[in-house]
Design an enzyme around this catalytic site. Structure first.
Site, PDB file in Angstrom:
ATOM      1  CB  SER A 452       9.155   1.418   7.470  1.00 35.31           C
ATOM      2  OG  SER A 452       9.657   1.385   6.150  1.00 35.31           O
ATOM      3  CE1 TYR A 453       1.068   3.900   5.534  1.00 34.49           C
ATOM      4  CE2 TYR A 453       2.204   5.467   4.120  1.00 34.49           C
ATOM      5  CZ  TYR A 453       1.038   4.872   4.557  1.00 34.49           C
ATOM      6  OH  TYR A 453      -0.151   5.252   4.012  1.00 34.49           O
TER       7      TYR A 453
END
Length: 761
Positions: A452-453
């Site tokens: 994820s980010y």
DNA sequence: GCAAGGTC
């Protein structure tokens, strides 16, 4: 409401080959009544949850739904090319013709395809309905900010060679220009990007801004919006006051056809949902960034010139610190200075430290080799300790009485879900990967859709977070087969929902793996990428596991009492020891590099050998001593700051962002304010010391070299974001504070020179 | 030659 068109629907799948390996297709023979949302009930996953269109999400099966016409082109602009590419792959999966064109800027590409019968934009109907239509879609990107701010006429009106009183004008009145971004490789980067967006948007009906979901992303979204409207004239048009004017008829794009999609990771369904459910650009947030930019620029330029010009005239400083006069810059930055402040603060405490001698007493029992510690720990008077020791020894030289013996179960909590700062700190601590390097590796993994980010402050997962899906995914990964063995799954006995921390940036979830990685892919990663990916997977598994459990045995004895003399029982001194045996490692299995202070194997074996004896022992029993003694030592000074500690301090005090903390540390190194010693710790140079001590003497240390001012400023920005304060008011207030500081510094520059001389003596 | 914030 669009009308259902008889006769459009065909038999069979619209595109041969597209439905391969998909679940059984369900065709509807007769179209049914449309629902309010335009669906005919019976065809697509996107509207009806029937499987015939599962594979594409966007395209209707062709059996029962059909297009209501052709919508105008749609342009999506992401913050970076990798996201544009990922989104394009998600949306255009299965679409017949897909095209990729180069833009003028080498790192940005334009991705085009036509979506037939799409429902993807059904919610964009506020102004110009797009409803089950054929759409020309283009996805492109910027590369971070399109523009940056600078002092206008810096080479003519506002020169470095001016009087110091004139540099004050940089704070108060120098006009600020909005320049297109440039970097070393491409001087026309921003211009090319703005032009690309403008050209793509000429015929577009809708503009979708797909920048990162944070404060700067919102501002970049604004830059995209301006590029789409004005292209290369954007630079002149944008003085940011445009923000406060109504945008309407005169601009092609306005609030009605400009959309902001919000996503927190690149997983397909999540991004598709984000396209389906867009929001609007938030002007408050854009204003907050504008405010920060202006103040950082004005304070940075004015103070940097004041300091540089002064230090250049302080005798010998240039030569002493190995600089050449031409490149010698003493920069001020609202993040650089507090960062330096932390290093000097530690240095000062080390300098102020004076060692003291202390003395202590220990005993050792017959049954294990660990020494028991004195309850009083240590005293700073040798004579007193010697007296106590002597008394004890004379009273009783062989036995101690058990005062307390117990065994209890203890827990070591599993870690919180992972934030960027924790990632940087842990990679530095466990794998010796610097903050900058671990962030780079995480960025790559993110762009490859594996995690994820990577820039997030959030340490709690959403209530509806699908742990099972990710654990299922990871189980397919050859590299992490151990997961399959242990079957860590919701519902299984070793699973527990991750702990929830207190931080939530509202934009991104904690860092977690998104999809599994093949062995081949894993092997193709660099050393850093492997370590960082494996750490993220292990940390996620650990957070889904249970707290570790141990058994702690504590023993306290009294020395100086006589077995045969009950009156002596209150006399003597207490000594203690405790042992820890880890009984259930749980999350520690997944993070073997984390240690829980378990007692050494040797001592555990000794205890095991005396298990029978220990189990019989009770309070009041006596144990035989093997050895006693008095020890002496010296208090130790604090150690110089490590990079990990500095990151912690910066994070806690809000200096920089997850992504820039490592940059600020680099900056104070290149300015020669600090250097690394032979143990990789940070120590200040004479120049660095003189800045912090000099501002202390001037009386501005709280505002300049301490983090408090930046912290205040951050809270003002939050007020702007929340609509509680206006940009102009905050900017004026903060600038006025800087004006006061500037005058005071300007009047007392010699104190900086004096501090420099002092630091060298 | 100056800031901090994006990204490559």
């Amino acid at each position: 409401m669009p009308q259902y068109q008889q006769g459009y629907y065909q038999q069979g799948p619209p595109q041969q080959g597209y439905y391969q390996q998909q679940p059984q297709v369900v065709y509807v023979q007769q179209p049914q009544q449309r629902r309010d949302d335009g669906c005919c009930d019976g065809c697509c996953k996107s509207c009806c949850q029937v499987l015939c269109c599962l594979c594409c999400l966007e395209m209707l099966c062709g059996d029962c739904c059909g297009p209501d016409g052709t919508g105008g082109p749609v342009v999506v602009v992401a913050e970076k090319n990798s996201i544009a590419k990922a989104l394009f792959e998600h949306i255009s999966a299965g679409v017949g013709e897909r095209h990729v064109f180069n833009s003028e800027y080498q790192f940005v590409k334009n991705y085009k395809c036509q979506l037939n019968n799409t429902t993807l934009f059904n919610k964009y109907i506020e102004n110009n309905g797009l409803y089950n239509v054929n759409i020309d879609l283009t996805i492109t990107a910027v590369a971070g900010h399109v523009t940056s701010f600078d002092i206008e006429n810096a080479k003519t009106t506002y020169k470095w060679s001016q009087e110091k009183s004139d540099h004050l004008k940089l704070l108060t009145e120098a006009p600020i220009e909005n320049k297109f971004s440039a970097n070393d490789n491409d001087k026309h980067l921003g211009e090319k990007i703005a032009k690309n967006i403008y050209n793509l948007c000429r015929d577009a009906d809708h503009l979708i801004i797909c920048t990162d979901c944070d404060r700067e992303g919102e501002y970049i979204g604004w830059e995209v919006f301006m590029s789409a409207n004005f292209g290369y004239n954007f630079k002149k048009t944008l003085d940011c006051s445009v923000l406060n004017k109504p945008i309407g008829g005169s601009t092609k794009f306005n609030r009605g056809n400009t959309w902001r999609m919000k996503f927190s990771h690149l997983e397909r369904n999540h991004m598709i949902d984000a396209v389906r459910n867009p929001g609007k650009l938030n002007e408050n947030i854009i204003n907050a960034v504008r405010c920060r930019s202006e103040i950082d620029l004005r304070s940075g330029t004015s103070f940097t010139r004041l300091l540089t010009n002064y230090y250049r005239n302080v005798s010998n400083i240039v030569e002493n610190d190995g600089n050449s006069k031409g490149s010698f810059v003493v920069s001020y930055g609202p993040c650089q200075f507090p960062t330096l402040g932390f290093v000097v603060d530690r240095y000062d405490r080390i300098q102020a430290f004076s060692a003291e001698m202390y003395w202590s007493i220990f005993i050792q029992l017959d049954i294990f080799s660990t020494k028991l510690k004195w309850d009083r720990n240590r005293l700073f008077d040798r004579y007193v300790v010697a007296q106590i020791y002597e008394n004890l020894y004379q009273r009783e030289s062989e036995y101690v009485r058990i005062e307390n013996l117990d065994s209890k179960s203890v827990l070591k909590f599993k870690p919180y879900p992972l934030t960027t700062v924790d990632l940087q700190k842990d990679c530095s601590k466990y794998f010796k990967i610097s903050a900058k390097r671990s962030l780079n590796a995480a960025e790559y993994l993110y762009q490859q859709s594996f995690i994820s980010y990577p820039r997030t402050e959030t340490n709690k997962f959403a209530a509806n977070f699908d742990f099972k899906k990710i654990l299922d995914q990871l189980q397919e990964n050859g590299k992490f087969k151990f997961i399959s063995r242990t079957k860590l799954q919701p519902g299984s006995s070793n699973f527990s929902i991750p702990r929830s921390g207190q931080r939530d940036d509202g934009a991104h979830p904690p860092i977690h793996p998104i999809i599994s990685m093949s062995d081949d892919k894993f092997n193709s990663l660099t050393h850093d990428q492997k370590q960082v990916y494996e750490y993220i997977v292990r940390r996620f598994l650990a957070s889904c596991s249970k707290d570790a459990v141990g058994e702690q045995t504590s023993l306290t004895v009294r020395w100086g009492v006589n077995k045969n003399d009950p009156i002596s029982l209150k006399n003597g001194e207490l000594f203690h020891v405790s042992f820890l045996k880890v009984t259930h490692k749980n999350w520690l299995e997944y993070m073997p590099f984390c240690h829980w202070g378990a007692t050494s194997k040797k001592v555990q074996d000794e205890i095991e050998a005396n298990k029978e004896l220990l189990s019989r022992m009770r309070v009041g029993d006596f144990l035989k001593m093997k050895e006693t003694g008095m020890t002496e030592g010296k208090t130790a000074p604090p150690k110089p700051l490590t990079e990990t500690e500095l990151i912690t301090l910066m994070d806690k005090n809000g200096i920089g962002t997850d992504a820039t903390i490592a940059d600020h540390i680099e900056k104070i190194k290149t300015r020669k304010y600090v250097v690394k010693d032979n143990k990789e710790c940070l120590v200040p140079t004479n120049l660095g010391i003189s800045l912090v001590h000099g501002f202390q003497d001037i009386g501005l240390d709280d505002s300049i070299t301490k983090p408090f001012f930046r912290g205040d400023f951050e809270s003002y920005l939050v007020d702007i974001c929340d609509g509680k304060a206006h940009r102009e008011v905050i900017t004026h207030q903060v600038i006025q504070r800087y004006v006061k500081y500037y005058r005071k510094t300007s009047d007392n520059l010699t104190k900086l020179g004096a501090a420099y001389s002092r630091s060298r003596s």
